[in-house]
Design an enzyme around this catalytic site. Structure first.
Site, PDB file in Angstrom:
ATOM      1  N   ARG A 145     -72.915 -38.721  31.084  1.00 15.79           N
ATOM      2  CA  ARG A 145     -74.018 -39.256  30.970  1.00 15.79           C
ATOM      3  C   ARG A 145     -74.083 -40.672  32.020  1.00 15.79           C
ATOM      4  NH1 ARG A 145     -71.579 -41.189  25.668  1.00 15.79           N
ATOM      5  NH2 ARG A 145     -70.877 -39.848  25.442  1.00 15.79           N
TER       6      ARG A 145
ATOM      7  N   HIS B 276     -65.691 -37.753  19.125  1.00 10.60           N
ATOM      8  CA  HIS B 276     -66.716 -38.127  20.650  1.00 10.60           C
ATOM      9  C   HIS B 276     -68.470 -37.799  20.205  1.00 10.60           C
ATOM     10  CE1 HIS B 276     -67.411 -37.941  24.381  1.00 10.60           C
ATOM     11  NE2 HIS B 276     -66.614 -37.459  24.804  1.00 10.60           N
TER      12      HIS B 276
END
Lengths: 225, 532
Positions: free
Chosen positions: B338, B318
């Protein structure tokens, strides 16, 4: 400062550990290998509930071992397991009984508003507030207020009147999710389309295309703004 | 909390923030992607992988740490086991109590099978409960299961088994309905319908969430359902070996009650392996976002029984694992940040990558950028900034506290206010892309051995998209449970045997493999005593 150590106590032994460690990391540093009481390490699963006292203050405190930083003179006790059954119910009963929470958890009426539950909560929930909402039948607000609950059991463990706060909150949230939240029209439509076979092997299905065509399709696909 | 050097770097981030909001960075094309991955992605560091010398995947490379366990020594080799009088005799044995295991149990229970769940810790202790950002399902009008398939197939580098991905994308919307029926509360938007947003490599607004506690909300609801139905389970009990019958069908498992240190025999007509991932094996020394039990146990016992693995060398890092402070090293910093507008910037406050590339691309980019323009954390590791204050700037004050309450609290506990300051991130070992190969019935190559969730291989190719794991655990967890229950009705088992364990050990000797490491691992070696 980097070498500063504090003294903690666990299973009748004393350990000197770096001052900035969480309880979990401090116990590992001391040679302990966890077989119980360690889950996600991230404060969301409620596996690592601990109670502790300090040399300087005999009041029983509680927290999550993966989040709480050690303090000098800390005596740590892990819960080997939580000694209680779970109150079982059928969610469908809500259709006939809009006061399902007080039916399943009648002890909710014994609440004396001492706020021990709120003080015990390691994720900062106003537990007393959501218990009041539940008692008043406002299950939506109970659900919203209790959302961050990780079922660590510390509220129930601290309650003088043996109320199962986190179980009450769980039922309120399930009622909210199933019966009280607005039904999604677009979800219902899409499920109907899928059941009608609209997406079974049509010409635009990339699963049916040659690999090079799929790659081109993938590279040229447009992104929603 | 931040050092003076970090604070100087943050000043540059703040200076560029307004400008950075409208900086446009192109996504990489497939050729650029391949070049970047080969140069910087951990999966391409060949010295960290070695070929298996035995088993169904002989000759194939797997990570060193996993190889050591797959070729390890069974814990029951020196034990005298009486398989003739099992302690449990049931239709469906489910190994693993996370999302996939729970879904399998509920479906098997719906088919009136006798079910037993065994889990190394408690029901719900899993990677599922830690999932934060969201779950994918193509429910919007401008979206379709085809586009979901396309995003996922391409995101997985065109390696997924198409029929599995097709099943996933077609069943995803119904999975959302099913979860809502159980009482899961998915976020709504102003018009009262389900709120959706995008994610890395995803071309439509397809992510559905429960704030940044999507996994917690789903897992606790599934657990409550299991408890209400009184589905039997054994906690703190690992499966340390599979049992077969003389005809080669799966027939149960040897269990270890870890608290009582006792072996338990379970005879079962079908078995569902749902043991999750392998993050705490810390491949290549990476920190991990995973829970304490992610030690690849299911892979080991299945491999020893003759299961075939698919993409066992493909791991997902990740891109945004927390880097500072040390107490949360490797912890997940959700992609949803994000999706809400936060971008990645280097030590000079400059944008260097599109924030919503696929995870393999982003991880490789951050590894690359940290070498030249990284911010040093604690004197050892370098990382980049995730500019979280942008989120409230773009979406309005209070967005972080409402939509990312867990992230806000996690950093606030450590005196970092993410509404005001950016956070340091670096790739963290997060998800096992491959695993035990399954067909569209969620069955492995071993008769009546079903597999679901992160431990399965073939759905995500060599890179999983955000939100596809949660939906995978629901879709294939249910398929595995349903199929196991239905199959169990017609199964007649012959005599139980664990001969395959001795045969495996003989195969090891013949291949010249010397490996006495006990496997499966069960518990990671974190304690100081373990390390000495």
């Amino acid at each position: 400062m980097a070498d500063k150590k504090v003294c903690i106590h666990y299973l009748d032994k004393e350990y000197l550990v770096p001052y900035s460690l969480t309880i979990i990391k401090a116990l590992e540093h001391s040679g302990h290998k966890f077989k119980i009481g360690y889950g996600c390490g991230n404060g969301v699963c409620g596996a690592c509930s601990v109670i502790y006292r300090l040399d300087s203050n005999p009041a029983l405190k509680c927290s999550l071992a993966c989040q709480k930083i050690v303090e000098d003179g800390m005596y740590i006790l892990q819960f080997p397991y939580h000694a209680a059954d779970k109150r079982v119910y059928d969610l469908e009963n809500y259709c006939l009984d809009k006061n399902l929470i007080t039916t399943v958890f009648p002890e909710i009426y014994s609440c004396i508003s001492c706020n021990a539950c709120t003080k015990a909560c390691p994720v900062g929930i106003d537990v007393l507030k959501y218990i009041n909402f539940a008692r008043q039948g406002d299950y939506k607000r109970c659900a919203e207020t209790s959302f961050s609950c990780i079922s660590c059991n510390l509220c129930f463990s601290n309650c003088l009147m043996n109320i199962r706060q986190f179980e009450i909150a769980m039922l309120a949230r399930r009622i909210n999710g199933r019966y009280l939240m607005e039904k999604s029209q677009k979800l219902a439509n899409r499920v109907k389309e899928i059941d009608a076979g609209l997406f079974d092997n049509a010409i635009e299905d990339p699963a049916m295309m040659e690999i090079d065509d799929v790659k081109k399709l993938y590279e040229n696909r447009n992104f929603e703004k | 909390m931040y050092s003076d050097k970090m604070k100087d770097s943050i000043k540059l981030v703040e200076k560029n923030r307004e400008k950075n909001i409208s900086v446009a960075v192109n996504r990489l094309d497939l050729k650029q992607k391949e070049e970047l991955l080969s140069a910087f992605h951990p999966d391409y560091i060949h010295q960290q992988f070695k070929k298996l010398k035995i088993g169904e995947n002989k000759g194939e490379k797997v990570p060193l740490e996993l190889l050591s366990l797959l070729e390890g020594r069974s814990r029951i080799l020196d034990k005298d086991l009486d398989l003739s009088r099992p302690d449990y005799d049931i239709d469906v044995l489910i190994i693993g109590g996370g999302g996939a295991g729970a879904c399998a149990a509920i479906e098997a229970d719906n088919h009136s099978s006798s079910v037993l769940i065994v889990t190394k810790f408690r029901i719900g202790d899993s990677n599922t409960i830690m999932a934060e950002g969201g779950i994918q399902a193509a429910i919007n009008e401008n979206d379709s299961p085809y586009i979901h398939f396309l995003d996922s197939f391409g995101g997985g580098n065109f390696k997924a088994k198409k029929e599995l991905l097709k099943r996933l994308t077609l069943d995803a919307p119904k999975s959302i309905s099913w979860l809502e029926g159980l009482g899961v509360e998915f976020d709504r938007c102003d018009n009262k319908d389900i709120l959706t947003f995008s994610g890395g490599g995803i071309s439509r607004s397809r992510m559905i969430s429960c704030k940044d506690h999507t996994g917690l909300e789903i897992m606790r609801t599934l657990k409550d359902e299991i408890l209400n139905r009184r589905i039997p389970f054994l906690e703190f009990t690992s499966a340390i070996e599979l049992i077969k019958d003389e005809k080669g069908k799966i027939a149960g498992a040897v269990l270890l009650d870890m608290r009582r240190e006792k072996l338990v025999i379970c005879r079962a007509k079908t078995v569902v392996i749902a043991t999750g991932g392998s993050g705490v094996l810390h491949y290549q020394g990476f920190p991990s976002s995973n829970h304490y039990g992610s030690t690849a146990d299911g892979l080991v016992i299945a491999y020893r029984a003759g299961a075939k693995l698919l993409f066992p060398s493909s791991m997902q890092y990740h891109p945004t694992g927390a880097l500072f402070p040390n107490n949360i090293l490797g912890s997940l910093v959700t992609e949803k940040a994000r999706s809400l507008g936060a971008i990645l910037v280097n030590s000079e406050g400059n944008v260097f990558v599109h924030p919503l590339e696929t995870r393999d691309v982003l991880s490789a980019m951050i590894i690359k950028e940290s070498k030249a323009h990284g911010v040093t954390a604690d004197g050892k590791r370098q990382g980049v900034w995730l500019d979280t204050p942008m989120i409230d700037l773009i979406n309005g004050e209070g967005t972080i506290k409402t939509q990312l309450p867990h992230m806000y609290r996690m950093f606030m506990n450590l005196k970092i206010d993410i509404t005001k300051e950016p956070v340091l991130v670096y790739p963290t070992l997060h998800y096992q892309n491959g695993g035990i190969e399954i067909n569209v019935d969620s069955m492995s190559n071993i008769e009546n051995l079903y597999v679901a969730g992160e431990v399965s291989g073939g759905i995500h190719g060599s890179n999983r998209l955000m939100g596809n794991s949660l939906v995978d655990t629901i879709v294939f967890g249910r398929i595995a449970g349903r199929n196991a229950a239905q199959k169990a009705k017609d199964i007649v088992l012959s005599r139980l045997t664990i001969n395959h364990v001795e045969k495996f050990e003989e195969e090891k000797k013949a291949a010249g493999v010397i490996n006495d490491r006990s496997s499966p691992e069960l518990l990671p070696s974190y304690s100081k005593a373990d390390k000495e």
